[in-house]
Every structure is written in structure tokens, then in C-alpha cells.
Scaffold this motif. Structure first.
Motif, PDB file in Angstrom:
ATOM      1  N   MET A 253       0.831  -1.210   0.000  1.00  0.00           N
ATOM      2  CA  MET A 253       0.000   0.000   0.000  1.00  0.00           C
ATOM      3  C   MET A 253       0.865   1.259   0.000  1.00  0.00           C
ATOM      4  SD  MET A 253      -3.220  -0.860   2.518  1.00  0.00           S
ATOM      5  CE  MET A 253      -2.272  -1.552   3.856  1.00  0.00           C
ATOM      6  N   PHE A 254       1.949   1.243   0.776  1.00  0.00           N
ATOM      7  CA  PHE A 254       2.840   2.394   0.834  1.00  0.00           C
ATOM      8  C   PHE A 254       3.422   2.698  -0.549  1.00  0.00           C
ATOM      9  CE2 PHE A 254       7.214   3.960   1.144  1.00  0.00           C
ATOM     10  CZ  PHE A 254       6.981   5.188   1.737  1.00  0.00           C
ATOM     11  N   PHE A 255       3.932   1.676  -1.248  1.00  0.00           N
ATOM     12  CA  PHE A 255       4.566   1.926  -2.534  1.00  0.00           C
ATOM     13  C   PHE A 255       3.560   2.240  -3.642  1.00  0.00           C
ATOM     14  CE2 PHE A 255       8.271   0.006  -0.455  1.00  0.00           C
ATOM     15  CZ  PHE A 255       9.201   0.997  -0.759  1.00  0.00           C
ATOM     16  N   ILE A 256       2.349   1.743  -3.565  1.00  0.00           N
ATOM     17  CA  ILE A 256       1.317   2.123  -4.538  1.00  0.00           C
ATOM     18  C   ILE A 256       0.984   3.601  -4.377  1.00  0.00           C
ATOM     19  CG2 ILE A 256      -1.145   1.851  -5.111  1.00  0.00           C
ATOM     20  CD1 ILE A 256       0.508  -0.314  -6.339  1.00  0.00           C
ATOM     21  N   ILE A 257       0.782   4.045  -3.133  1.00  0.00           N
ATOM     22  CA  ILE A 257       0.484   5.458  -2.891  1.00  0.00           C
ATOM     23  C   ILE A 257       1.661   6.329  -3.324  1.00  0.00           C
ATOM     24  CG2 ILE A 257       0.031   7.181  -1.091  1.00  0.00           C
ATOM     25  CD1 ILE A 257      -2.366   5.417  -1.792  1.00  0.00           C
ATOM     26  N   THR A 258       2.892   5.896  -2.999  1.00  0.00           N
ATOM     27  CA  THR A 258       4.082   6.648  -3.412  1.00  0.00           C
ATOM     28  C   THR A 258       4.155   6.736  -4.929  1.00  0.00           C
ATOM     29  OG1 THR A 258       5.245   5.899  -1.438  1.00  0.00           O
ATOM     30  CG2 THR A 258       6.597   6.752  -3.241  1.00  0.00           C
ATOM     31  N   GLY A 259       3.884   5.635  -5.602  1.00  0.00           N
ATOM     32  CA  GLY A 259       3.914   5.637  -7.070  1.00  0.00           C
ATOM     33  C   GLY A 259       2.845   6.547  -7.657  1.00  0.00           C
TER      34      GLY A 259
ATOM     35  N   GLU B  59       3.469   9.914  -9.775  1.00  0.00           N
ATOM     36  CA  GLU B  59       2.865  10.059 -11.103  1.00  0.00           C
ATOM     37  C   GLU B  59       2.158  11.406 -11.229  1.00  0.00           C
ATOM     38  OE1 GLU B  59      -0.333   7.729 -13.988  1.00  0.00           O
ATOM     39  OE2 GLU B  59       0.555   6.696 -12.269  1.00  0.00           O
ATOM     40  N   ILE B  60       1.487  11.825 -10.177  1.00  0.00           N
ATOM     41  CA  ILE B  60       0.812  13.135 -10.209  1.00  0.00           C
ATOM     42  C   ILE B  60       1.831  14.255 -10.329  1.00  0.00           C
ATOM     43  CG2 ILE B  60      -0.545  14.753  -8.813  1.00  0.00           C
ATOM     44  CD1 ILE B  60      -2.062  12.292  -7.716  1.00  0.00           C
ATOM     45  N   TRP B  61       2.923  14.190  -9.551  1.00  0.00           N
ATOM     46  CA  TRP B  61       3.901  15.276  -9.530  1.00  0.00           C
ATOM     47  C   TRP B  61       4.812  15.302 -10.755  1.00  0.00           C
ATOM     48  CZ3 TRP B  61       4.879  13.696  -3.878  1.00  0.00           C
ATOM     49  CH2 TRP B  61       3.985  14.359  -3.041  1.00  0.00           C
ATOM     50  N   THR B  62       5.182  14.122 -11.276  1.00  0.00           N
ATOM     51  CA  THR B  62       6.151  14.096 -12.384  1.00  0.00           C
ATOM     52  C   THR B  62       5.504  13.832 -13.737  1.00  0.00           C
ATOM     53  OG1 THR B  62       6.601  11.722 -12.140  1.00  0.00           O
ATOM     54  CG2 THR B  62       7.982  13.257 -10.876  1.00  0.00           C
ATOM     55  N   GLY B  63       4.348  13.251 -13.762  1.00  0.00           N
ATOM     56  CA  GLY B  63       3.707  12.917 -15.021  1.00  0.00           C
ATOM     57  C   GLY B  63       4.155  11.570 -15.565  1.00  0.00           C
TER      58      GLY B  63
ATOM     59  N   ASP C 204       6.931   3.724 -16.101  1.00  0.00           N
ATOM     60  CA  ASP C 204       8.004   4.642 -16.478  1.00  0.00           C
ATOM     61  C   ASP C 204       8.907   4.949 -15.285  1.00  0.00           C
ATOM     62  OD1 ASP C 204       7.127   4.774 -19.086  1.00  0.00           O
ATOM     63  OD2 ASP C 204       5.948   6.617 -18.775  1.00  0.00           O
ATOM     64  N   GLN C 205       8.313   5.065 -14.102  1.00  0.00           N
ATOM     65  CA  GLN C 205       9.105   5.303 -12.893  1.00  0.00           C
ATOM     66  C   GLN C 205      10.040   4.130 -12.620  1.00  0.00           C
ATOM     67  OE1 GLN C 205       6.632   6.361  -9.506  1.00  0.00           O
ATOM     68  NE2 GLN C 205       5.166   7.326 -10.895  1.00  0.00           N
ATOM     69  N   ILE C 206       9.524   2.914 -12.785  1.00  0.00           N
ATOM     70  CA  ILE C 206      10.346   1.715 -12.576  1.00  0.00           C
ATOM     71  C   ILE C 206      11.488   1.692 -13.579  1.00  0.00           C
ATOM     72  CG2 ILE C 206      10.351  -0.816 -12.647  1.00  0.00           C
ATOM     73  CD1 ILE C 206       7.444  -0.674 -11.591  1.00  0.00           C
ATOM     74  N   GLU C 207      11.187   2.041 -14.843  1.00  0.00           N
ATOM     75  CA  GLU C 207      12.233   2.073 -15.867  1.00  0.00           C
ATOM     76  C   GLU C 207      13.293   3.116 -15.514  1.00  0.00           C
ATOM     77  OE1 GLU C 207      12.835   2.881 -20.650  1.00  0.00           O
ATOM     78  OE2 GLU C 207      10.853   3.085 -19.747  1.00  0.00           O
TER      79      GLU C 207
END
Length: 100
Positions: free
Chosen positions: A69-75, A79-83, A88-91
Motif C-alpha cells: 500500500m505504501f509503494f502504490i500510494i508513493t507511485g 505520477e501526479i507530480w512528475t507525469g 516509467d518510474q520503474i524504468e
């Protein structure tokens, strides 16, 4: 009141009451103590098993769910802040670490 005159101590005669000898009482006490120790060992073993953080135990599943749950919310917040989407974040992380 009926008193038992066979013993030195006066006792009431109670219907259905069983008078046990001291040897029987001590045997029962020993059996109860051994049973108590057995149950205590079983309880401690169960508590130790439940405290495990890895494997298929209740605590490890709770920990796994909280981390997920922590990492889903962080992701999602990233996504909201960086787009960038979560894949793509994992890559980006993998490229930053030099794995690909």
C-alpha cells in the motif's frame, strides 16, 4: 450438622464430596503441573511462529500488505507530480541504477 468422628479434625459430611488421600492429591498436582508445562510450551511455540516476519504467517502477510500500500500510494503521488506512469518510474529507477 453431622461431624465425621473418624478423623481428629471435625469435618462436615457433604453429600457427593469425595475425600482424597494425600498421595492422590500429590499425583494430581504433578499431572496438572506437567500438563501446564506442556500447554505453556505449545503456547510459546505458537507465539514464536506468529512473530515470524517471513513465510506464510499472519504477521508477514500484514507487513507485505502495508508495504504494498505504501509503494502504490508513493507511485501514484509521484505520477501526479512528475507525469511519469508507474512503469516509467520503474524504468527510470532501473536506468539510474545501471541495470539496463
Amino acid at each position: 450438622m453431622n461431624l465425621d468422628s473418624s478423623n481428629e479434625e471435625p469435618k462436615l459430611k457433604i453429600p457427593g464430596k469425595i475425600i482424597l488421600s494425600k498421595t492422590v492429591i500429590s499425583e494430581r498436582e504433578l499431572k496438572l503441573k506437567s500438563l501446564s508445562e506442556k500447554w505453556k510450551k505449545e503456547r510459546i511455540a505458537k507465539e514464536n511462529f506468529d512473530k515470524k516476519a517471513f513465510g506464510f504467517t499472519k504477521n508477514s502477510e500484514i507487513l507485505n500488505g502495508r508495504i504494498a500500500m505504501f509503494f502504490i500510494i508513493t507511485g501514484l503521488l509521484t505520477e501526479i507530480w512528475t507525469g511519469q506512469t508507474i512503469p516509467d518510474q520503474i524504468e527510470t529507477i532501473i536506468r539510474t541504477l545501471g541495470i539496463i
